[in-house]
Write an enzyme that holds these catalytic residues in place. Structure first.
Site, PDB file in Angstrom:
ATOM      1  N   ARG A   1       0.808  -1.223   0.000  1.00  0.00           N
ATOM      2  CA  ARG A   1       0.000   0.000   0.000  1.00  0.00           C
ATOM      3  C   ARG A   1       0.842   1.275   0.000  1.00  0.00           C
ATOM      4  O   ARG A   1       0.615   2.179  -0.812  1.00  0.00           O
ATOM      5  CB  ARG A   1      -0.930   0.023   1.226  1.00  0.00           C
ATOM      6  CG  ARG A   1      -2.202  -0.741   1.038  1.00  0.00           C
ATOM      7  CD  ARG A   1      -2.660  -1.338   2.341  1.00  0.00           C
ATOM      8  NE  ARG A   1      -1.782  -2.444   2.643  1.00  0.00           N
ATOM      9  CZ  ARG A   1      -1.990  -3.704   2.202  1.00  0.00           C
ATOM     10  NH1 ARG A   1      -3.080  -3.984   1.553  1.00  0.00           N
ATOM     11  NH2 ARG A   1      -1.129  -4.667   2.459  1.00  0.00           N
ATOM     12  N   THR A   2       1.790   1.369   0.924  1.00  0.00           N
ATOM     13  CA  THR A   2       2.540   2.624   1.047  1.00  0.00           C
ATOM     14  C   THR A   2       3.351   2.873  -0.218  1.00  0.00           C
ATOM     15  O   THR A   2       3.307   3.963  -0.801  1.00  0.00           O
ATOM     16  CB  THR A   2       3.460   2.568   2.289  1.00  0.00           C
ATOM     17  OG1 THR A   2       2.671   2.150   3.404  1.00  0.00           O
ATOM     18  CG2 THR A   2       4.089   3.907   2.574  1.00  0.00           C
TER      19      THR A   2
ATOM     20  N   LYS B   1      26.288  -3.833  -1.292  1.00  0.00           N
ATOM     21  CA  LYS B   1      27.750  -3.862  -1.337  1.00  0.00           C
ATOM     22  C   LYS B   1      28.280  -3.299  -0.026  1.00  0.00           C
ATOM     23  O   LYS B   1      29.476  -3.090   0.137  1.00  0.00           O
ATOM     24  CB  LYS B   1      28.270  -3.008  -2.492  1.00  0.00           C
ATOM     25  CG  LYS B   1      27.864  -3.480  -3.867  1.00  0.00           C
ATOM     26  CD  LYS B   1      28.461  -2.520  -4.901  1.00  0.00           C
ATOM     27  CE  LYS B   1      27.611  -2.450  -6.136  1.00  0.00           C
ATOM     28  NZ  LYS B   1      27.893  -1.233  -6.923  1.00  0.00           N
TER      29      LYS B   1
ATOM     30  N   ARG C   1      11.167   3.665   3.526  1.00  0.00           N
ATOM     31  CA  ARG C   1      10.733   2.700   4.555  1.00  0.00           C
ATOM     32  C   ARG C   1      11.963   1.901   4.961  1.00  0.00           C
ATOM     33  O   ARG C   1      12.678   1.371   4.109  1.00  0.00           O
ATOM     34  CB  ARG C   1       9.645   1.762   4.034  1.00  0.00           C
ATOM     35  CG  ARG C   1       9.364   0.654   5.050  1.00  0.00           C
ATOM     36  CD  ARG C   1       8.147  -0.151   4.741  1.00  0.00           C
ATOM     37  NE  ARG C   1       6.927   0.607   4.979  1.00  0.00           N
ATOM     38  CZ  ARG C   1       5.708   0.063   4.938  1.00  0.00           C
ATOM     39  NH1 ARG C   1       5.556  -1.211   4.654  1.00  0.00           N
ATOM     40  NH2 ARG C   1       4.645   0.800   5.169  1.00  0.00           N
TER      41      ARG C   1
ATOM     42  N   HIS D   1       4.675   5.738  11.567  1.00  0.00           N
ATOM     43  CA  HIS D   1       4.231   5.653  10.167  1.00  0.00           C
ATOM     44  C   HIS D   1       3.331   6.879   9.949  1.00  0.00           C
ATOM     45  O   HIS D   1       2.110   6.778   9.909  1.00  0.00           O
ATOM     46  CB  HIS D   1       3.460   4.349   9.966  1.00  0.00           C
ATOM     47  CG  HIS D   1       3.264   3.941   8.536  1.00  0.00           C
ATOM     48  ND1 HIS D   1       3.476   4.790   7.468  1.00  0.00           N
ATOM     49  CD2 HIS D   1       2.840   2.765   7.998  1.00  0.00           C
ATOM     50  CE1 HIS D   1       3.208   4.141   6.341  1.00  0.00           C
ATOM     51  NE2 HIS D   1       2.827   2.916   6.633  1.00  0.00           N
TER      52      HIS D   1
HETATM   53  N1   CP Z   1      -0.516  -0.040   5.864  1.00  0.00           N
HETATM   54  C1   CP Z   1       0.701  -0.271   5.299  1.00  0.00           C
HETATM   55  O1   CP Z   1       1.699   0.366   5.631  1.00  0.00           O
HETATM   56  O2   CP Z   1       0.687  -1.233   4.355  1.00  0.00           O
HETATM   57  P1   CP Z   1       1.955  -1.727   3.508  1.00  0.00           P
HETATM   58  O3   CP Z   1       2.905  -2.387   4.497  1.00  0.00           O
HETATM   59  O4   CP Z   1       1.408  -2.669   2.485  1.00  0.00           O
HETATM   60  O5   CP Z   1       2.597  -0.507   2.921  1.00  0.00           O
END
Ligand code: CP
Length: 346
Positions: A76-77, A106, A127, A164
């Site tokens: 999703r993100t 590396k 992320r 998040h």
């Molecule tokens: N909600 C969320 O962060 O989903 P993903 O891990 O699929 O990005």
């Protein structure tokens, strides 16, 4: 002896304070209520414009480049950020084949990787499994900016068990959108409140919004309670919080039920995970005890915390389940945020 702070700890995020342009987005603590409301209005406008096929959207970020650096799995993100940028007319880059084919493998560190990417993109979505990794990225991008005079920004797509922030923004937008107001709500967060970064950010964002007469309830096993740092933050914002291990104490009068996955991958000891893995499962029988006006949210992905596939099918058909709307809102919220940090919209 006091150890010197490392670079990540030294970075102090800038408050948005009505101006998103050029600011790194690493924590919900940067947002004041007016900043959230401005984003919510923009996300709603983005949704209307996408749904009516407004071609003018593609002028907003024309000529801008967004890089994605995902060191942890995401559907999703990652994809909603990519779709958001493409719908705004910008371009998206990533290392071919994902970060496993970047120079990280590396032995390059995050500080150098993010600066490399910052040379090519206007915005970097990161992320990473380390808490405060986005702070470290922001710190090093600022050093790069000082040398090159460029201004790439980092937007956190989730930092380990930390925060998040963009998920919390889309979650709160979804609640405001469906409920019409953030006042007078009982918002119940259930499941893995220790390792779940979405609930850390969401609880803090709700407290920062300062909605009138809105309270929080946390339901989790003892070993997965909300971390002390988040609890102290909430206390400092004066929001009422009730903690329990018994969902039945709170489900009947909850307006929002936010379910989370037990984060199996974060447990140091497998035995600890197995001891509580089946404790918090939402099924149609659970929702029978909730109010008709409640909404059921989940950041997704889901596993067995929503029961079997047959349970999923029944829950998905329940009008109170809004997790697919929540997921769709992710793209609109990220469009709004990208347009603002890139200076395409005030
Ligand atoms: N909600 C969320 O962060 O989903 P993903 O891990 O699929 O990005």
């Amino acid at each position: 002896m006091t150890l010197p702070l490392n670079n990540a700890q030294r970075y102090v995020p800038e408050a948005i304070n009505g101006d998103f342009r050029g600011k790194h987005i690493v924590t919900v603590e940067q947002f004041a209520p007016d900043d959230m409301d401005s984003l919510f209005k923009s996300a709603a406008r983005m949704r209307t414009r996408v749904q009516r096929g407004d071609r003018g959207l593609v002028d907003l970020c024309l000529g801008k480049v967004m890089a994605t650096l995902f060191f942890e799995a995401s559907t999703r993100t990652d994809m909603s950020f990519q779709a958001a940028m493409l719908r705004l007319g910008g371009e998206v880059i990533s290392t071919s084949g994902g970060v496993q084919f970047s120079s990280v493998y590396k032995g390059e560190n995050l500080a150098d990787t993010v600066r490399a990417v910052g040379c090519y993109a206007d915005v970097v979505v990161l992320r990473h499994p380390e808490v405060r990794s986005s702070y470290e990225a922001a710190y090093y991008l600022d050093r790069l900016n000082e040398r090159l005079g460029t201004h790439p920004v980092v937007v956190s797509g989730g930092d380990g068990v930390g925060e998040h922030p963009t998920q919390a923004l889309l979650d709160l937008f979804t609640i405001a959108d469906i409920k019409g107001s953030l006042d007078n709500l009982k918002i119940t967060l259930v499941g893995d409140l220790l390792y779940g970064r979405t609930v850390h950010s969401l609880a803090k964002l709700i407290a920062l919004h300062g909605a009138v007469n809105t309270t929080l309830a946390f339901v989790s096993p003892e070993m997965l309670k909300m971390p002390p740092a988040v609890m102290s933050f909430l206390k400092s914002r004066d929001i009422a919080v009730y903690e329990t291990q018994q969902l039945d104490e709170v489900i009947g009068d909850s307006d929002v039920i936010y379910w989370t996955r037990i984060q199996e991958e974060r447990f140091p000891l497998r035995a600890d995970y197995e001891a509580i893995a089946d404790q918090f499962i939402v099924t149609p029988a659970t929702m029978a005890r909730a109010s008709d006006k409640a909404i059921l949210m989940h950041p997704l992905p889901r596993k067995h915390e929503m029961g079997t596939q047959a349970d999923h099918d029944v829950l998905d058909a329940d009008q109170r389940s809004v997790y697919f709307q929540q997921m769709a809102n992710g793209m609109y919220m990220r469009m709004a945020l990208l347009a603002k940090v890139l200076g395409a919209e005030r």
